[in-house]
Design a protein around this motif. Structure first.
Motif, PDB file in Angstrom:
ATOM      1  N   LEU A 118      84.136  45.318  33.080  1.00 31.23           N
ATOM      2  CA  LEU A 118      83.097  44.428  33.600  1.00 31.23           C
ATOM      3  C   LEU A 118      81.707  44.916  33.187  1.00 31.23           C
ATOM      4  O   LEU A 118      80.843  44.114  32.822  1.00 31.23           O
ATOM      5  CB  LEU A 118      83.200  44.337  35.119  1.00 31.23           C
ATOM      6  N   GLY A 119      81.490  46.232  33.245  1.00 31.78           N
ATOM      7  CA  GLY A 119      80.203  46.775  32.814  1.00 31.78           C
ATOM      8  C   GLY A 119      79.961  46.560  31.340  1.00 31.78           C
ATOM      9  O   GLY A 119      78.835  46.256  30.920  1.00 31.78           O
ATOM     10  N   ARG A 120      81.015  46.691  30.527  1.00 24.42           N
ATOM     11  CA  ARG A 120      80.880  46.472  29.090  1.00 24.42           C
ATOM     12  C   ARG A 120      80.518  45.019  28.795  1.00 24.42           C
ATOM     13  O   ARG A 120      79.682  44.728  27.932  1.00 24.42           O
ATOM     14  CB  ARG A 120      82.170  46.873  28.392  1.00 24.42           C
ATOM     15  N   ARG A 121      81.125  44.094  29.516  1.00 24.66           N
ATOM     16  CA  ARG A 121      80.801  42.680  29.312  1.00 24.66           C
ATOM     17  C   ARG A 121      79.344  42.392  29.655  1.00 24.66           C
ATOM     18  O   ARG A 121      78.661  41.635  28.956  1.00 24.66           O
ATOM     19  CB  ARG A 121      81.715  41.806  30.174  1.00 24.66           C
ATOM     20  N   ILE A 137      75.323  59.976  24.161  1.00 22.79           N
ATOM     21  CA  ILE A 137      76.183  59.582  23.047  1.00 22.79           C
ATOM     22  C   ILE A 137      77.140  60.735  22.779  1.00 22.79           C
ATOM     23  O   ILE A 137      76.704  61.835  22.447  1.00 22.79           O
ATOM     24  CB  ILE A 137      75.370  59.277  21.774  1.00 22.79           C
ATOM     25  N   PRO A 138      78.446  60.526  22.922  1.00 23.28           N
ATOM     26  CA  PRO A 138      79.389  61.626  22.700  1.00 23.28           C
ATOM     27  C   PRO A 138      79.444  62.029  21.230  1.00 23.28           C
ATOM     28  O   PRO A 138      79.049  61.259  20.340  1.00 23.28           O
ATOM     29  CB  PRO A 138      80.725  61.046  23.172  1.00 23.28           C
ATOM     30  N   ASP A 162      80.956  52.081  22.463  1.00 29.43           N
ATOM     31  CA  ASP A 162      80.590  51.567  23.786  1.00 29.43           C
ATOM     32  C   ASP A 162      79.295  52.202  24.283  1.00 29.43           C
ATOM     33  O   ASP A 162      78.480  51.540  24.942  1.00 29.43           O
ATOM     34  CB  ASP A 162      81.714  51.840  24.786  1.00 29.43           C
ATOM     35  N   ALA A 163      79.101  53.490  23.969  1.00 26.10           N
ATOM     36  CA  ALA A 163      77.876  54.167  24.395  1.00 26.10           C
ATOM     37  C   ALA A 163      76.643  53.563  23.732  1.00 26.10           C
ATOM     38  O   ALA A 163      75.602  53.386  24.380  1.00 26.10           O
ATOM     39  CB  ALA A 163      77.968  55.661  24.077  1.00 26.10           C
ATOM     40  N   TRP A 164      76.748  53.211  22.440  1.00 30.10           N
ATOM     41  CA  TRP A 164      75.602  52.590  21.774  1.00 30.10           C
ATOM     42  C   TRP A 164      75.323  51.200  22.324  1.00 30.10           C
ATOM     43  O   TRP A 164      74.159  50.775  22.384  1.00 30.10           O
ATOM     44  CB  TRP A 164      75.834  52.540  20.261  1.00 30.10           C
ATOM     45  N   VAL A 165      76.355  50.481  22.741  1.00 26.59           N
ATOM     46  CA  VAL A 165      76.122  49.186  23.394  1.00 26.59           C
ATOM     47  C   VAL A 165      75.355  49.395  24.697  1.00 26.59           C
ATOM     48  O   VAL A 165      74.461  48.613  25.036  1.00 26.59           O
ATOM     49  CB  VAL A 165      77.456  48.443  23.636  1.00 26.59           C
ATOM     50  N   ARG A 166      75.690  50.450  25.432  1.00 27.63           N
ATOM     51  CA  ARG A 166      74.945  50.742  26.660  1.00 27.63           C
ATOM     52  C   ARG A 166      73.487  51.065  26.374  1.00 27.63           C
ATOM     53  O   ARG A 166      72.594  50.624  27.097  1.00 27.63           O
ATOM     54  CB  ARG A 166      75.592  51.915  27.411  1.00 27.63           C
TER      55      ARG A 166
END
Length: 424
Positions: free
Chosen positions: A159-162, A389-390, A411-415
């Motif tokens: 849900l957070g990613r969306r 960023i890992p 996913d981290a870069w999207v955040r």
């Protein structure tokens, strides 16, 4: 295949925990972390049994959402049909015709006139056929839709990613600009520029420019793809008036930028082969280039240099809506970012707002999550957002492409992009 040759597994689900019973009768406790869903964990565990045995598995789940029976094929895929036909029998109310649902049924004999004092039933309110919700999600089909109807909804992480993807895919009225800045070299400014441009380009549909605003050997062009023309910012500058003319076409800018066909953004290169004295951009020249960029692009991301006294660096700060400060998980690069924030707070009111609204990106140059967490904690409360960023070997060298990254890194870069978008 009959159920005689189908293995059977059981799961009892309560809250975020479950007890999974294997086809051999062994019980295994399962507990979902906050970022996962216990029902999805149960499904993955049953699919692993099917793959291990090479036979279909019938999964029977009981617990706080009732009892359900699902079938998992030998290859680990989920069959959307119920394993037991009785499980798919519709309820009695579902068998009624639409004209019988939600109102009284006329039991008078055919042809008999209705009673005079009987009022006609009120028609039900009609829903609109047009969905005007801007955040409406497409309905899930196939096995995902089937699981959703059984209560196997998306996890909190999904849900957070969306939500992050919605943030970076939005459109603004007018061009928005993001400055990537840190006075120290080698802290990830070029990497951050390319990754944010890729996220905004991929999710927002293009019209994104990554601008190498660097007097001293900017290397954005080295880590991105070359276009059809060997052009740099020095070639764009004399053509700026033509590109701003009334009859200029939207594709005319393509001669001066380098398109990234997969990540869907353009790169405006500097020339790393020239000395800084031969490629300085003055304030008036920067403003002219900014007019061109804002005419052809909806998002511009500046990869800044290390000379904070350069006119083009100062003008970049004055022209940006959002500040992003990259740092490695090392004390030296973090201190450089912190000093830049201190200087901006003392510069003027607009720079002070940029600093307060900044996003800090802490990247692991080597696997070191504890060190990154310490650096992030040091910035918490001093800026609007801090993202980690890992470590990912695809970021260390070579071409910067979103598809080359591991899923957690992507996913981290999207955040990060979503955090920047919320400040625009």
């Amino acid at each position: 295949m009959s159920l005689d040759t189908t293995l059977r597994a059981y799961a009892t689900v309560t809250g975020s925990t479950a007890t999974f019973t294997t086809p051999e009768g062994l019980e295994e406790p399962l507990e979902a972390p906050p970022s996962d869903d216990i029902r999805q964990m149960v499904m993955r565990r049953a699919a692993a049994e099917a793959l291990r045995s090479g036979m279909p598995v019938e999964l029977v789940t009981t617990g706080d959402r009732g009892q359900h029976t699902l079938r998992i094929d030998a290859d680990g895929t989920i069959a959307t049909g119920a394993a037991n036909p009785a499980d798919s029998a519709p309820a009695t109310a579902d068998l009624e015709s639409p004209s019988q649902q939600g109102r009284e049924v006329n039991t008078e004999a055919p042809g008999r006139a209705p009673l005079r004092n009987q009022r006609a039933p009120e028609p039900p309110s009609r829903p609109s056929f047009i969905d005007t919700s801007s955040a409406a999600e497409p309905k899930a089909g196939g096995w995902r839709g089937f699981f959703a109807r059984l209560g196997f909804g998306p996890s909190p992480a999904e849900l957070g990613r969306r939500e992050d993807e919605r943030e970076v895919s939005q459109q603004w009225a007018g061009c928005r600009t993001i400055a990537i800045a840190n006075g120290k070299g080698g802290v990830g400014k070029t990497m951050t520029t390319a990754m944010l441009a890729a996220v905004f380009g991929r999710y927002g549909g293009g019209n994104v420019l990554a601008w190498d605003n660097n007097d001293t050997r900017g290397t954005l062009g080295w880590r991105t793809e070359a276009g059809r023309y060997d052009t740099t910012i020095k070639d764009l500058l004399p053509a700026a008036s033509d590109l701003l003319a009334q009859g200029a076409g939207v594709s005319d800018i393509a001669r001066y930028v380098h398109h990234q066909p997969v990540d869907r953004y353009d790169v405006l290169r500097s020339n790393p082969e020239l000395l800084a004295v031969h490629q300085r951009i003055l304030t008036a020249e920067f403003d002219l280039l900014m007019q061109v960029a804002s005419r052809y692009y909806r998002v511009v991301i500046f990869d800044s240099g290390n000379d904070e006294s350069a006119e083009r660096w100062l003008r970049m700060v004055d022209s940006s809506h959002q500040l992003v400060l990259p740092t490695l998980a090392t004390p030296e690069s973090a201190e450089s970012a912190a000093l830049l924030l201190d200087a901006l707070r003392e510069r003027d009111e607009r720079s002070r707002r940029l600093a307060a609204n900044a996003v800090v990106v802490v990247t692991e140059a080597e696997p070191n999550p504890r060190g990154a967490a310490r650096i992030a904690d040091g910035f918490a409360g001093h800026v609007r957002a801090v993202e980690n960023i890992p470590f990912d070997p695809a970021l260390k060298s070579g071409a910067l492409r979103l598809n080359n990254l591991r899923t957690p890194t992507r996913d981290a870069w999207v955040r990060v992009a979503a955090a920047a978008a919320r400040g625009l």
